[in-house]
Write a protein that holds these residues in place. Sequence first.
Motif, PDB file in Angstrom:
ATOM      1  N   ARG A 260      55.542  21.651  45.765  1.00 54.16           N
ATOM      2  CA  ARG A 260      56.329  21.264  46.933  1.00 54.16           C
ATOM      3  C   ARG A 260      57.352  20.230  46.475  1.00 54.16           C
ATOM      4  O   ARG A 260      56.972  19.212  45.891  1.00 54.16           O
ATOM      5  CB  ARG A 260      55.440  20.620  48.003  1.00 54.16           C
ATOM      6  CG  ARG A 260      54.372  21.539  48.588  1.00 54.16           C
ATOM      7  CD  ARG A 260      54.962  22.592  49.520  1.00 54.16           C
ATOM      8  NE  ARG A 260      53.951  23.500  50.028  1.00 54.16           N
ATOM      9  CZ  ARG A 260      53.547  24.600  49.382  1.00 54.16           C
ATOM     10  NH1 ARG A 260      54.054  24.903  48.200  1.00 54.16           N
ATOM     11  NH2 ARG A 260      52.630  25.380  49.906  1.00 54.16           N
ATOM     12  N   LEU A 261      58.614  20.471  46.725  1.00 57.33           N
ATOM     13  CA  LEU A 261      59.640  19.509  46.353  1.00 57.33           C
ATOM     14  C   LEU A 261      60.414  19.116  47.612  1.00 57.33           C
ATOM     15  O   LEU A 261      60.899  19.983  48.337  1.00 57.33           O
ATOM     16  CB  LEU A 261      60.614  20.106  45.329  1.00 57.33           C
ATOM     17  CG  LEU A 261      60.035  20.628  44.012  1.00 57.33           C
ATOM     18  CD1 LEU A 261      61.147  21.221  43.147  1.00 57.33           C
ATOM     19  CD2 LEU A 261      59.314  19.515  43.246  1.00 57.33           C
ATOM     20  N   ASP A 262      60.484  17.798  47.860  1.00 57.41           N
ATOM     21  CA  ASP A 262      61.265  17.332  49.017  1.00 57.41           C
ATOM     22  C   ASP A 262      62.749  17.395  48.683  1.00 57.41           C
ATOM     23  O   ASP A 262      63.163  16.962  47.603  1.00 57.41           O
ATOM     24  CB  ASP A 262      60.877  15.879  49.352  1.00 57.41           C
ATOM     25  CG  ASP A 262      59.424  15.803  49.800  1.00 57.41           C
ATOM     26  OD1 ASP A 262      59.004  16.714  50.551  1.00 57.41           O
ATOM     27  OD2 ASP A 262      58.719  14.867  49.366  1.00 57.41           O
ATOM     28  N   ILE A 263      63.520  17.932  49.618  1.00 55.02           N
ATOM     29  CA  ILE A 263      64.967  18.032  49.362  1.00 55.02           C
ATOM     30  C   ILE A 263      65.612  16.707  49.763  1.00 55.02           C
ATOM     31  O   ILE A 263      65.536  16.311  50.936  1.00 55.02           O
ATOM     32  CB  ILE A 263      65.603  19.185  50.161  1.00 55.02           C
ATOM     33  CG1 ILE A 263      64.819  20.488  49.926  1.00 55.02           C
ATOM     34  CG2 ILE A 263      67.063  19.367  49.758  1.00 55.02           C
ATOM     35  CD1 ILE A 263      65.261  21.640  50.809  1.00 55.02           C
ATOM     36  N   PRO A 264      66.222  16.009  48.813  1.00 46.57           N
ATOM     37  CA  PRO A 264      66.825  14.715  49.148  1.00 46.57           C
ATOM     38  C   PRO A 264      67.955  14.875  50.167  1.00 46.57           C
ATOM     39  O   PRO A 264      68.649  15.895  50.170  1.00 46.57           O
ATOM     40  CB  PRO A 264      67.392  14.220  47.804  1.00 46.57           C
ATOM     41  CG  PRO A 264      66.747  15.065  46.757  1.00 46.57           C
ATOM     42  CD  PRO A 264      66.403  16.370  47.407  1.00 46.57           C
ATOM     43  N   GLU A 265      68.106  13.848  50.987  1.00 45.34           N
ATOM     44  CA  GLU A 265      69.117  13.865  52.055  1.00 45.34           C
ATOM     45  C   GLU A 265      70.529  14.175  51.530  1.00 45.34           C
ATOM     46  O   GLU A 265      71.234  15.000  52.120  1.00 45.34           O
ATOM     47  CB  GLU A 265      69.080  12.518  52.790  1.00 45.34           C
ATOM     48  CG  GLU A 265      69.602  12.554  54.210  1.00 45.34           C
ATOM     49  CD  GLU A 265      69.033  13.715  55.038  1.00 45.34           C
ATOM     50  OE1 GLU A 265      69.858  14.485  55.566  1.00 45.34           O
ATOM     51  OE2 GLU A 265      67.786  13.871  55.132  1.00 45.34           O
ATOM     52  N   PRO A 266      70.966  13.537  50.441  1.00 50.48           N
ATOM     53  CA  PRO A 266      72.331  13.812  49.954  1.00 50.48           C
ATOM     54  C   PRO A 266      72.541  15.284  49.568  1.00 50.48           C
ATOM     55  O   PRO A 266      73.642  15.810  49.707  1.00 50.48           O
ATOM     56  CB  PRO A 266      72.463  12.925  48.702  1.00 50.48           C
ATOM     57  CG  PRO A 266      71.373  11.924  48.787  1.00 50.48           C
ATOM     58  CD  PRO A 266      70.290  12.507  49.635  1.00 50.48           C
TER      59      PRO A 266
END
Length: 381
Positions: A260-266
């Motif tokens: 699971r990889l969180d997608i960074p806001e930028p």
Amino acid sequence: MASVQLANVTKEYVSGTAAVSRLTLDVADGELVVLVGPSGCGKSTALRMIAGLESITEGDLFIGGERMNDVASHERDIAMVFQSYALYPHLTVGENMGFSLRVGRVPKRERAERVRAVARTLGLDELIDRKPRELSGGQRQRVAMGRAIIREPQVFLMDEPLSNLDAKLRSEMRAEISDLQARLGVTTIFVTHDQVEAMTMGHRVAVLREGELQQVAAPYELYRHPANLFVASFIGNPSMSILRFAVEAEHRRLAAGPARLDIPEPVLARRPGLLGTAEALVGLRPEHLRLAGDAESGNALDGVVRGVEALGSDTFVRVECAGSAESASDAAAGGESPTPGGPMVTVRAPGSASARPGQHCRVAVDLDEAHFFDPAGDPIR
Ligand SMILES: Nc1ncnc2c1ncn2[C@@H]1O[C@H](COP(=O)(O)OP(=O)(O)OP(=O)(O)O)[C@@H](O)[C@H]1O
Ligand SMILES: [Mg+2]
């Protein structure tokens, strides 16, 4: 000197093979453009059409602003250097270089002077009376260059001129040709299937695939902003790792197997389309992956070290990621069979890294630097 323009140039061989399809390319006066792509993608065909050695099925070719489609090869004022140097074995270095001048009835005196000048430019002065068999591969290649230079053409066309040389000589000759091209300022189109050669030599690089132009840009631009998945996986050494993920929009994350990889806001801000796609191919350069400690937080993949390539300055570590997600690299490269087992990624580690095959590891992923493509290989924006 002259510019070279191709406008929708197409080559269909009588066999029906469309070797080059609607190729449009502007090469500026004095520019060095490299045509690169895998074997059979139409590089030589494109070059041979510019040289007039192959007819153009459709489209227009301009050299120095003049339409050249129907102009005979010897009237195009171009000089071509091939992979096989094709030197005359019974003539000396000087005679080989001066051959075209002799055919062109240039007076003997002037001929000798021009041969000497070119020999000096190429560092061949001492070898001028030798026969080709008495030369090293690199020296022969230089004679072949000399033969092209001496004609003072408007355009140089080079078709894999370095592929017969060993690795060290190749890199020396790369630098020599670049330097020579800069000094002479002759518009040059250089063909190679070697992306390192393309990246180090070209002012701009044109990437071809199956006869179609994928992208033309300065080397770093190609590296940083590949126009599609093909360019992304073709340019770069070791090549970009490509992983297939499901996009879980509600959690703003990527999922594949246990990963699971969180997608960074930028990243989301730059690519609003990402959350609207079900599946994304994620391209990661080795320098954007890192061997991480077990306790580290942040985006990471678990895996097993499968290969270690220690180059001294850097170590490239091949890691098989845990899980059922398949690697998309093979699909990207046009290959048939996907890699068995989990997806593989290449991680750049310091030269002192001590990874061992079989070892479990964690790979930190810098998604800020990742490239995102849809399943068709187009960038997600
Ligand atoms: N004379 C010919 N007649 C028919 N088909 C040809 C001819 N020459 C080349 N082809 C085909 O055209 C396509 C492009 O060939 P080309 O030689 O231009 O490729 P290339 O990019 O230079 O490849 P390589 O890197 O192997 O030199 C290939 O599918 C090839 O088989
Ligand atoms: Mg070729």
